[in-house]
Design a protein around this motif. Structure first.
Motif, PDB file in Angstrom:
ATOM      1  N   LEU A 259       0.818  -1.209   0.000  1.00  0.00           N
ATOM      2  CA  LEU A 259       0.000   0.000   0.000  1.00  0.00           C
ATOM      3  C   LEU A 259       0.855   1.263   0.000  1.00  0.00           C
ATOM      4  O   LEU A 259       0.493   2.265  -0.625  1.00  0.00           O
ATOM      5  CB  LEU A 259      -0.937   0.003   1.218  1.00  0.00           C
ATOM      6  N   GLU A 260       1.999   1.246   0.680  1.00  0.00           N
ATOM      7  CA  GLU A 260       2.866   2.426   0.702  1.00  0.00           C
ATOM      8  C   GLU A 260       3.243   2.831  -0.719  1.00  0.00           C
ATOM      9  O   GLU A 260       3.117   4.005  -1.105  1.00  0.00           O
ATOM     10  CB  GLU A 260       4.138   2.149   1.519  1.00  0.00           C
ATOM     11  N   HIS A 261       3.720   1.877  -1.507  1.00  0.00           N
ATOM     12  CA  HIS A 261       4.133   2.177  -2.880  1.00  0.00           C
ATOM     13  C   HIS A 261       2.952   2.697  -3.699  1.00  0.00           C
ATOM     14  O   HIS A 261       3.068   3.680  -4.453  1.00  0.00           O
ATOM     15  CB  HIS A 261       4.708   0.920  -3.535  1.00  0.00           C
ATOM     16  N   ASP A 262       1.811   2.068  -3.563  1.00  0.00           N
ATOM     17  CA  ASP A 262       0.657   2.465  -4.362  1.00  0.00           C
ATOM     18  C   ASP A 262       0.148   3.853  -3.970  1.00  0.00           C
ATOM     19  O   ASP A 262      -0.305   4.627  -4.832  1.00  0.00           O
ATOM     20  CB  ASP A 262      -0.453   1.428  -4.221  1.00  0.00           C
ATOM     21  N   LEU A 263       0.217   4.193  -2.676  1.00  0.00           N
ATOM     22  CA  LEU A 263      -0.168   5.544  -2.240  1.00  0.00           C
ATOM     23  C   LEU A 263       0.783   6.588  -2.804  1.00  0.00           C
ATOM     24  O   LEU A 263       0.343   7.671  -3.243  1.00  0.00           O
ATOM     25  CB  LEU A 263      -0.190   5.616  -0.711  1.00  0.00           C
ATOM     26  N   ARG A 264       2.069   6.294  -2.769  1.00  0.00           N
ATOM     27  CA  ARG A 264       3.036   7.241  -3.332  1.00  0.00           C
ATOM     28  C   ARG A 264       2.755   7.478  -4.813  1.00  0.00           C
ATOM     29  O   ARG A 264       2.821   8.618  -5.302  1.00  0.00           O
ATOM     30  CB  ARG A 264       4.460   6.721  -3.158  1.00  0.00           C
ATOM     31  N   THR A 265       2.461   6.412  -5.544  1.00  0.00           N
ATOM     32  CA  THR A 265       2.195   6.532  -6.974  1.00  0.00           C
ATOM     33  C   THR A 265       0.928   7.334  -7.242  1.00  0.00           C
ATOM     34  O   THR A 265       0.881   8.195  -8.135  1.00  0.00           O
ATOM     35  CB  THR A 265       2.071   5.132  -7.604  1.00  0.00           C
ATOM     36  N   ALA A 266      -0.098   7.081  -6.439  1.00  0.00           N
ATOM     37  CA  ALA A 266      -1.390   7.717  -6.685  1.00  0.00           C
ATOM     38  C   ALA A 266      -1.462   9.153  -6.161  1.00  0.00           C
ATOM     39  O   ALA A 266      -2.086  10.021  -6.793  1.00  0.00           O
ATOM     40  CB  ALA A 266      -2.505   6.878  -6.045  1.00  0.00           C
ATOM     41  N   LEU A 267      -0.826   9.404  -5.017  1.00  0.00           N
ATOM     42  CA  LEU A 267      -1.018  10.687  -4.341  1.00  0.00           C
ATOM     43  C   LEU A 267       0.173  11.620  -4.441  1.00  0.00           C
ATOM     44  O   LEU A 267       0.029  12.839  -4.330  1.00  0.00           O
ATOM     45  CB  LEU A 267      -1.337  10.448  -2.858  1.00  0.00           C
ATOM     46  N   HIS A 286      -8.988  16.125   5.501  1.00  0.00           N
ATOM     47  CA  HIS A 286     -10.252  15.384   5.401  1.00  0.00           C
ATOM     48  C   HIS A 286     -10.563  15.012   3.953  1.00  0.00           C
ATOM     49  O   HIS A 286     -11.121  13.950   3.673  1.00  0.00           O
ATOM     50  CB  HIS A 286     -11.397  16.201   6.005  1.00  0.00           C
ATOM     51  N   ASP A 287     -10.166  15.898   3.001  1.00  0.00           N
ATOM     52  CA  ASP A 287     -10.380  15.573   1.590  1.00  0.00           C
ATOM     53  C   ASP A 287      -9.489  14.418   1.158  1.00  0.00           C
ATOM     54  O   ASP A 287      -9.913  13.522   0.414  1.00  0.00           O
ATOM     55  CB  ASP A 287     -10.091  16.801   0.716  1.00  0.00           C
ATOM     56  N   LEU A 288      -8.236  14.435   1.627  1.00  0.00           N
ATOM     57  CA  LEU A 288      -7.319  13.357   1.274  1.00  0.00           C
ATOM     58  C   LEU A 288      -7.774  12.041   1.893  1.00  0.00           C
ATOM     59  O   LEU A 288      -7.673  10.983   1.254  1.00  0.00           O
ATOM     60  CB  LEU A 288      -5.903  13.703   1.738  1.00  0.00           C
ATOM     61  N   LEU A 289      -8.250  12.085   3.129  1.00  0.00           N
ATOM     62  CA  LEU A 289      -8.732  10.870   3.783  1.00  0.00           C
ATOM     63  C   LEU A 289      -9.867  10.234   2.961  1.00  0.00           C
ATOM     64  O   LEU A 289      -9.900   9.015   2.756  1.00  0.00           O
ATOM     65  CB  LEU A 289      -9.200  11.198   5.203  1.00  0.00           C
ATOM     66  N   ARG A 290     -10.774  11.079   2.480  1.00  0.00           N
ATOM     67  CA  ARG A 290     -11.887  10.565   1.677  1.00  0.00           C
ATOM     68  C   ARG A 290     -11.363   9.920   0.391  1.00  0.00           C
ATOM     69  O   ARG A 290     -11.819   8.834  -0.012  1.00  0.00           O
ATOM     70  CB  ARG A 290     -12.842  11.710   1.336  1.00  0.00           C
ATOM     71  N   GLU A 291     -10.370  10.575  -0.235  1.00  0.00           N
ATOM     72  CA  GLU A 291      -9.805  10.036  -1.473  1.00  0.00           C
ATOM     73  C   GLU A 291      -9.123   8.685  -1.236  1.00  0.00           C
ATOM     74  O   GLU A 291      -9.258   7.750  -2.034  1.00  0.00           O
ATOM     75  CB  GLU A 291      -8.807  11.046  -2.048  1.00  0.00           C
ATOM     76  N   ILE A 292      -8.393   8.603  -0.120  1.00  0.00           N
ATOM     77  CA  ILE A 292      -7.707   7.345   0.201  1.00  0.00           C
ATOM     78  C   ILE A 292      -8.710   6.229   0.394  1.00  0.00           C
ATOM     79  O   ILE A 292      -8.541   5.109  -0.117  1.00  0.00           O
ATOM     80  CB  ILE A 292      -6.836   7.520   1.466  1.00  0.00           C
ATOM     81  N   PHE A 296      -8.556   3.060  -1.835  1.00  0.00           N
ATOM     82  CA  PHE A 296      -7.814   1.969  -1.191  1.00  0.00           C
ATOM     83  C   PHE A 296      -8.513   1.416   0.050  1.00  0.00           C
ATOM     84  O   PHE A 296      -7.893   0.703   0.845  1.00  0.00           O
ATOM     85  CB  PHE A 296      -6.408   2.451  -0.799  1.00  0.00           C
ATOM     86  N   GLY A 297      -9.783   1.728   0.229  1.00  0.00           N
ATOM     87  CA  GLY A 297     -10.488   1.354   1.446  1.00  0.00           C
ATOM     88  C   GLY A 297     -10.302  -0.086   1.892  1.00  0.00           C
ATOM     89  O   GLY A 297      -9.990  -0.343   3.068  1.00  0.00           O
ATOM     90  N   PRO A 298     -10.448  -1.074   1.014  1.00  0.00           N
ATOM     91  CA  PRO A 298     -10.310  -2.471   1.450  1.00  0.00           C
ATOM     92  C   PRO A 298      -8.909  -2.822   1.939  1.00  0.00           C
ATOM     93  O   PRO A 298      -8.744  -3.837   2.626  1.00  0.00           O
ATOM     94  CB  PRO A 298     -10.657  -3.261   0.176  1.00  0.00           C
ATOM     95  N   ARG A 299      -7.938  -1.992   1.617  1.00  0.00           N
ATOM     96  CA  ARG A 299      -6.548  -2.279   2.018  1.00  0.00           C
ATOM     97  C   ARG A 299      -6.133  -1.482   3.253  1.00  0.00           C
ATOM     98  O   ARG A 299      -4.967  -1.489   3.629  1.00  0.00           O
ATOM     99  CB  ARG A 299      -5.610  -1.973   0.845  1.00  0.00           C
ATOM    100  N   VAL A 300      -7.078  -0.769   3.846  1.00  0.00           N
ATOM    101  CA  VAL A 300      -6.803   0.055   5.033  1.00  0.00           C
ATOM    102  C   VAL A 300      -7.418  -0.623   6.250  1.00  0.00           C
ATOM    103  O   VAL A 300      -8.647  -0.801   6.329  1.00  0.00           O
ATOM    104  CB  VAL A 300      -7.383   1.476   4.867  1.00  0.00           C
ATOM    105  N   GLN A 301      -6.570  -1.000   7.184  1.00  0.00           N
ATOM    106  CA  GLN A 301      -7.072  -1.599   8.427  1.00  0.00           C
ATOM    107  C   GLN A 301      -7.637  -0.536   9.350  1.00  0.00           C
ATOM    108  O   GLN A 301      -8.683  -0.724   9.977  1.00  0.00           O
ATOM    109  CB  GLN A 301      -5.935  -2.350   9.129  1.00  0.00           C
TER     110      GLN A 301
END
Length: 339
Positions: A259-267, A286-292, A296-301
């Motif tokens: 997820l770290e790599h994919d977040l860096r690529t996307a954000l 709060h806007d970034l949290l919504r985007e994440i 990537f919701g299913p990959r966030v614990q």
């Protein structure tokens, strides 16, 4: 009780001392224990009549700097002045202008409160009515008057700390140095002790320097210097320091390492990795949290959003948490210094 006034200072009509120059000045101070560097080119300025905090993890250099300020260690490199006095060349005069409370208790638990204070007063050449009056004054102000004849060993930890502070105020110093003063005290007693310190600063114009690794105590200081691995990484008021962090802080516990790599690529932007969690500083968090969560919701614990704290400031500047164990020279030599 009024704080002593030295050359380079003036007194307002209300009796509060105002320094014409920094009351404590530390310039280019470095210190080694053999080959190990405990302080590296440390410089701080502490105004008169303020509470100044040295915030950092165990082993960050706080205790070494504290011992240099209290003249227990000789200066190796740099200079320290307290109230216009040079710590290197005038240590005897400096000791008459500072009161020191160490982390380890210095009270004799077999003696009464008054006996402890009398012994301390004799060390400074006080005796007779002068000493009696100062003991009565300080025990009244520190709410110890009804315990003057009690053995210190029967007092609570908070009251014993008050006796410690009374001891180091007997000779009317202009500076109070406190090393982790609330160690082992419960939150209620800690709060009461800090109210006492604030009252001393307001009433007497004392300059107080305190070392701490506790964030709530650091918030009570007027100014802070954050120490890490022997270096000053940031200075300022608590509010100013929090403002150095880029917006909101988002902390993510991922379900997979990718997820770290994919977040860096996307954000884009900087993502810090701390103990398996991902940390992002961003305005409009709060806007970034919504985007994440949308991407990537299913990959966030778990995910949290908050305004910056002083620990966030420490992480921002060091990439580590404040309470991470640091086996640096300041920590590893502490036991040997005390013997």
């Amino acid at each position: 009780m009024r704080a002593a006034v030295l050359p380079g200072a003036s007194v307002t009509p209300s009796g509060i001392r105002m320094s014409l120059e920094p009351w404590i000045g530390v310039v280019g101070v470095s210190h080694r224990y053999g080959d190990r560097l405990a302080l590296s080119d440390v410089s701080i300025t502490i105004p008169a009549g303020t509470i100044f905090g040295l915030l950092g993890p165990n082993g960050g250099g706080k205790t070494t700097l504290f011992r240099l300020l209290s003249t227990l260690l000789p200066l190796q490199t740099g200079s320290i002045q307290i109230g216009g006095l040079d710590v290197r060349t005038q240590p005897g005069l400096v000791r008459h202008q500072i009161g020191v409370t160490f982390q380890a208790p210095s009270v004799d638990v077999q003696l009464t409160v008054r006996e402890n204070l009398a012994c301390q007063g004799h060390l400074y050449g006080l005796s007779g009515p002068t000493l009696r009056d100062r003991i009565d004054e300080l025990t009244d102000r520190l709410e110890l008057s009804d315990r003057r004849h009690d053995r210190v060993g029967t007092l609570s930890g908070g009251l014993q700390r008050r006796v410690e502070i009374a001891k180091c105020l007997l000779h009317r110093p202009s500076v109070l140095l406190l090393d982790e003063p609330t160690t082992g005290l419960d939150p209620r007693i800690r709060q009461s002790l800090w109210q006492t310190l604030a009252g001393l600063v307001t009433a007497d114009g004392l300059t107080v320097l305190v070392t701490t690794h506790l964030l709530d105590e650091a918030e009570r200081c007027h100014h802070l210097a954050i120490l890490d691995r022997g270096r000053i990484v940031a200075t300022g008021t608590p509010a100013d320091l929090r403002a150095t962090v880029g917006g909101d802080c988002i902390t993510i516990t991922p379900t997979d390492a990718a997820l770290e790599h994919d977040l860096r690529t996307a954000l884009g932007g900087t993502i810090q990795v701390l103990d398996g969690s991902l940390r992002i500083e961003r305005t409009a968090g709060h806007d970034l949290l919504r985007e994440i969560m949308l991407q990537f919701g299913p990959r966030v614990q778990s995910i949290t959003l908050g305004r910056p704290t002083l620990e966030d400031v420490f992480i921002h500047h060091t990439g580590r948490r404040l309470l991470d164990v640091d086996e640096s020279p300041d920590n590893s030599t502490r036991g040997r210094q005390r013997r």
